[in-house]
Design an enzyme around this catalytic site. Structure first.
Site, PDB file in Angstrom:
ATOM      1  N   LYS A 261      25.800  -5.487  -8.723  1.00 42.06           N
ATOM      2  CA  LYS A 261      27.150  -5.503  -9.312  1.00 42.06           C
ATOM      3  C   LYS A 261      28.173  -4.911  -8.353  1.00 42.06           C
ATOM      4  O   LYS A 261      29.332  -4.733  -8.720  1.00 42.06           O
ATOM      5  CB  LYS A 261      27.168  -4.666 -10.592  1.00 42.06           C
ATOM      6  CG  LYS A 261      26.217  -5.113 -11.673  1.00 42.06           C
ATOM      7  CD  LYS A 261      26.425  -4.210 -12.884  1.00 42.06           C
ATOM      8  CE  LYS A 261      25.318  -4.346 -13.896  1.00 42.06           C
ATOM      9  NZ  LYS A 261      25.379  -3.265 -14.881  1.00 42.06           N
TER      10      LYS A 261
ATOM     11  N   HIS B 227       8.437   5.799   9.924  1.00 42.08           N
ATOM     12  CA  HIS B 227       7.568   5.748   8.741  1.00 42.08           C
ATOM     13  C   HIS B 227       6.720   7.025   8.812  1.00 42.08           C
ATOM     14  O   HIS B 227       5.524   6.963   9.082  1.00 42.08           O
ATOM     15  CB  HIS B 227       6.714   4.476   8.830  1.00 42.08           C
ATOM     16  CG  HIS B 227       6.049   4.077   7.555  1.00 42.08           C
ATOM     17  ND1 HIS B 227       5.967   4.904   6.458  1.00 42.08           N
ATOM     18  CD2 HIS B 227       5.422   2.919   7.201  1.00 42.08           C
ATOM     19  CE1 HIS B 227       5.308   4.267   5.493  1.00 42.08           C
ATOM     20  NE2 HIS B 227       4.987   3.070   5.925  1.00 42.08           N
TER      21      HIS B 227
ATOM     22  N   ARG C 183      11.967   3.408   0.343  1.00 37.76           N
ATOM     23  CA  ARG C 183      11.798   2.497   1.482  1.00 37.76           C
ATOM     24  C   ARG C 183      13.045   1.620   1.501  1.00 37.76           C
ATOM     25  O   ARG C 183      13.408   1.016   0.492  1.00 37.76           O
ATOM     26  CB  ARG C 183      10.558   1.640   1.299  1.00 37.76           C
ATOM     27  CG  ARG C 183      10.496   0.530   2.320  1.00 37.76           C
ATOM     28  CD  ARG C 183       9.173  -0.168   2.318  1.00 37.76           C
ATOM     29  NE  ARG C 183       8.153   0.642   2.967  1.00 37.76           N
ATOM     30  CZ  ARG C 183       7.005   0.135   3.414  1.00 37.76           C
ATOM     31  NH1 ARG C 183       6.728  -1.138   3.273  1.00 37.76           N
ATOM     32  NH2 ARG C 183       6.116   0.910   3.997  1.00 37.76           N
TER      33      ARG C 183
ATOM     34  N   ARG D 120       0.812  -1.228   0.000  1.00 38.34           N
ATOM     35  CA  ARG D 120       0.000   0.000   0.000  1.00 38.34           C
ATOM     36  C   ARG D 120       0.839   1.269   0.000  1.00 38.34           C
ATOM     37  O   ARG D 120       0.449   2.259  -0.625  1.00 38.34           O
ATOM     38  CB  ARG D 120      -1.063  -0.006   1.092  1.00 38.34           C
ATOM     39  CG  ARG D 120      -0.628   0.075   2.508  1.00 38.34           C
ATOM     40  CD  ARG D 120      -1.457  -0.811   3.395  1.00 38.34           C
ATOM     41  NE  ARG D 120      -0.857  -2.126   3.402  1.00 38.34           N
ATOM     42  CZ  ARG D 120      -1.484  -3.250   3.063  1.00 38.34           C
ATOM     43  NH1 ARG D 120      -2.737  -3.227   2.753  1.00 38.34           N
ATOM     44  NH2 ARG D 120      -0.849  -4.390   3.084  1.00 38.34           N
ATOM     45  N   THR D 121       1.975   1.266   0.669  1.00 35.79           N
ATOM     46  CA  THR D 121       2.773   2.498   0.665  1.00 35.79           C
ATOM     47  C   THR D 121       3.273   2.763  -0.759  1.00 35.79           C
ATOM     48  O   THR D 121       3.202   3.886  -1.260  1.00 35.79           O
ATOM     49  CB  THR D 121       3.956   2.391   1.642  1.00 35.79           C
ATOM     50  OG1 THR D 121       3.442   2.035   2.919  1.00 35.79           O
ATOM     51  CG2 THR D 121       4.709   3.695   1.754  1.00 35.79           C
TER      52      THR D 121
HETATM   53  C1  NCD Z   1       3.770  -0.986   7.741  1.00 38.31           C
HETATM   54  C2  NCD Z   1       5.268  -0.924   7.472  1.00 38.31           C
HETATM   55  O1  NCD Z   1       5.724  -1.259   6.382  1.00 38.31           O
HETATM   56  O2  NCD Z   1       5.942  -0.479   8.371  1.00 38.31           O
HETATM   57  N1  NCD Z   1       3.017  -1.131   6.576  1.00 38.31           N
HETATM   58  C3  NCD Z   1       2.654   0.001   5.885  1.00 38.31           C
HETATM   59  O3  NCD Z   1       3.493   0.725   5.403  1.00 38.31           O
HETATM   60  N2  NCD Z   1       1.353   0.315   5.847  1.00 38.31           N
HETATM   61  C4  NCD Z   1       3.394  -1.933   8.794  1.00 38.31           C
HETATM   62  C5  NCD Z   1       3.832  -3.356   8.711  1.00 38.31           C
HETATM   63  O4  NCD Z   1       4.481  -3.796   7.779  1.00 38.31           O
HETATM   64  O5  NCD Z   1       3.502  -4.075   9.656  1.00 38.31           O
END
Ligand code: NCD
Length: 364
Positions: A119, A174, A140, A90-91
């Site tokens: 590489k 996050h 991420r 979802r992110t």
């Molecule tokens: C979370 C994450 O990636 O930190 N998910 C998200 O981004 N909605 C929570 C999780 O993975 O538990």
């Protein structure tokens, strides 16, 4: 396997990273505007209020076809890179679609296996390469602090710096999840005096879950909030967060069961056990007492809300989905709009959305 260690030595980084956060923060703003989005501690109340107004405005404009087309023209000259080298559904999708709503063209890398890191290129050099092609990097990364290092590096060493947005940095933060969580709380408590004075329970793996850490930091911006942490003892919230709350005189309690917090909470924020970080450990089923089902649901206040950053496993029984207090799917949808508003803010188009967008809305 690609390595993701800080493999290169950049002069100045060690001194910078050892500065207290308050001294590092100004470095990620430009002309009083947020530039790199890395930590929840970057946001104050007026920023949040303005961002959430903008989020609502963008949603309204996007309701009609002409509005969507107008928004999609705003940044059609811009390009964004989504560098997601840790699993994400979802992110990733909400950032991708937020970029598309604003007209950005996008490119993506979703695994180190498909980038030149395999590489032996350092992650730092890979990032500098992205900045040669795009105007925004959303990232991420499994390593705590890597987003910050990237932003610092681009600001210091690159002749083409671009903003960096942290979409999850290891077990640490996050911040954009916290933005959408607080937006969701604000909308939920709109007719009950807002977030001020509410009791927020956070449940599950609080030690390794980055969402609850960023959310705890962000709640500092609301008056009279109390936080109840419910977790198995080995997964209680970190000392650094407790220190932060103490410093800002935010009351909190630690509990060893969900039952202890359910009757008191205005919002219950559940999270999954982050067992991807396990070396050895208990199985998921051993944490079943930290989950919500139709039986313990009756212990909650009738007007409380149930949240979860998702993905869920057994923390929320699907039977709970139909309860009017369950707002986690709405929370998920809010992510795309909040992120669109954030990107518009970074690029300084918040004013044009507020002024022309409003005029535009009246004319159709
Ligand atoms: C979370 C994450 O990636 O930190 N998910 C998200 O981004 N909605 C929570 C999780 O993975 O538990």
């Amino acid at each position: 396997m690609a390595k993701y260690t800080f493999s290169q030595n950049f002069e100045g980084w060690d001194e910078f990273k050892n500065l207290p956060l308050q001294e590092r923060l100004p470095y990620f703003f430009r002309r009083d505007r947020i530039y790199d989005v890395l930590f929840s501690q970057q946001f104050n109340r007026s920023f949040l209020d303005t961002l959430y107004d903008l989020t609502n405005r963008i949603r309204r404009i996007a309701k009609i076809r002409e509005g969507m087309l107008w928004l999609a023209d705003l940044h059609s000259h811009r390009r964004a890179m989504l560098y997601f080298v840790q699993p994400s559904t979802r992110t990733f999708l909400s950032f991708l679609n937020a970029c598309h709503i604003l007209g950005f063209r996008t490119s993506e890398i979703r695994s180190m296996e498909t980038s030149s890191e395999i590489k032996g290129e350092s992650p730092e050099d890979s990032i500098r390469t992205f900045s040669s092609y795009v105007d925004l990097i959303v990232m991420r990364h499994p390593q705590e602090g890597f987003a910050e290092k990237t932003a610092w590096l681009l600001n210091c060493y690159s002749d083409r710096p671009v903003p960096v947005v942290n979409a999850g940095s290891g077990k640490d933060q996050h911040p954009t999840q916290a933005l959408l969580d607080v937006y969701t709380l604000q909308r939920s408590f709109e007719h009950r005096g807002g977030i001020d004075g509410k009791v927020i329970a956070m449940v599950g793996d609080l030690k390794r879950g980055r969402t609850v850490r960023s959310l705890s930091y962000l709640l500092r911006n609301y008056q009279g909030v109390k936080i109840l942490y419910a977790a198995p003892p080995e997964f209680q919230i970190g000392e650094d967060i407790k220190e932060f709350l103490g410093h800002h005189a935010i009351p909190f309690e630690e509990h060893g069961s969900l039952e202890a917090v359910l009757p008191w909470a205005d919002a219950v924020y559940l999270t999954r056990i982050q067992d991807e970080h396990d070396e050895t450990g208990r199985s998921q089923s051993e944490y079943s007492e930290f989950s919500l089902d139709p039986r313990n649901l009756s212990r909650m206040k009738s007007d409380a809300v149930i949240m979860h950053p998702l993905p869920r496993r057994g923390e929320i029984d699907v039977a709970v989905d139909r309860d009017p207090r369950a707002i986690y799917w709405r929370q998920e949808r809010n992510g795309m709009w909040t992120r669109a508003a954030l990107i518009a803010t970074i690029f300084g188009s918040d004013r044009v959305v507020s002024e022309e967008g409003e005029r535009f809305l009246r004319s159709v």
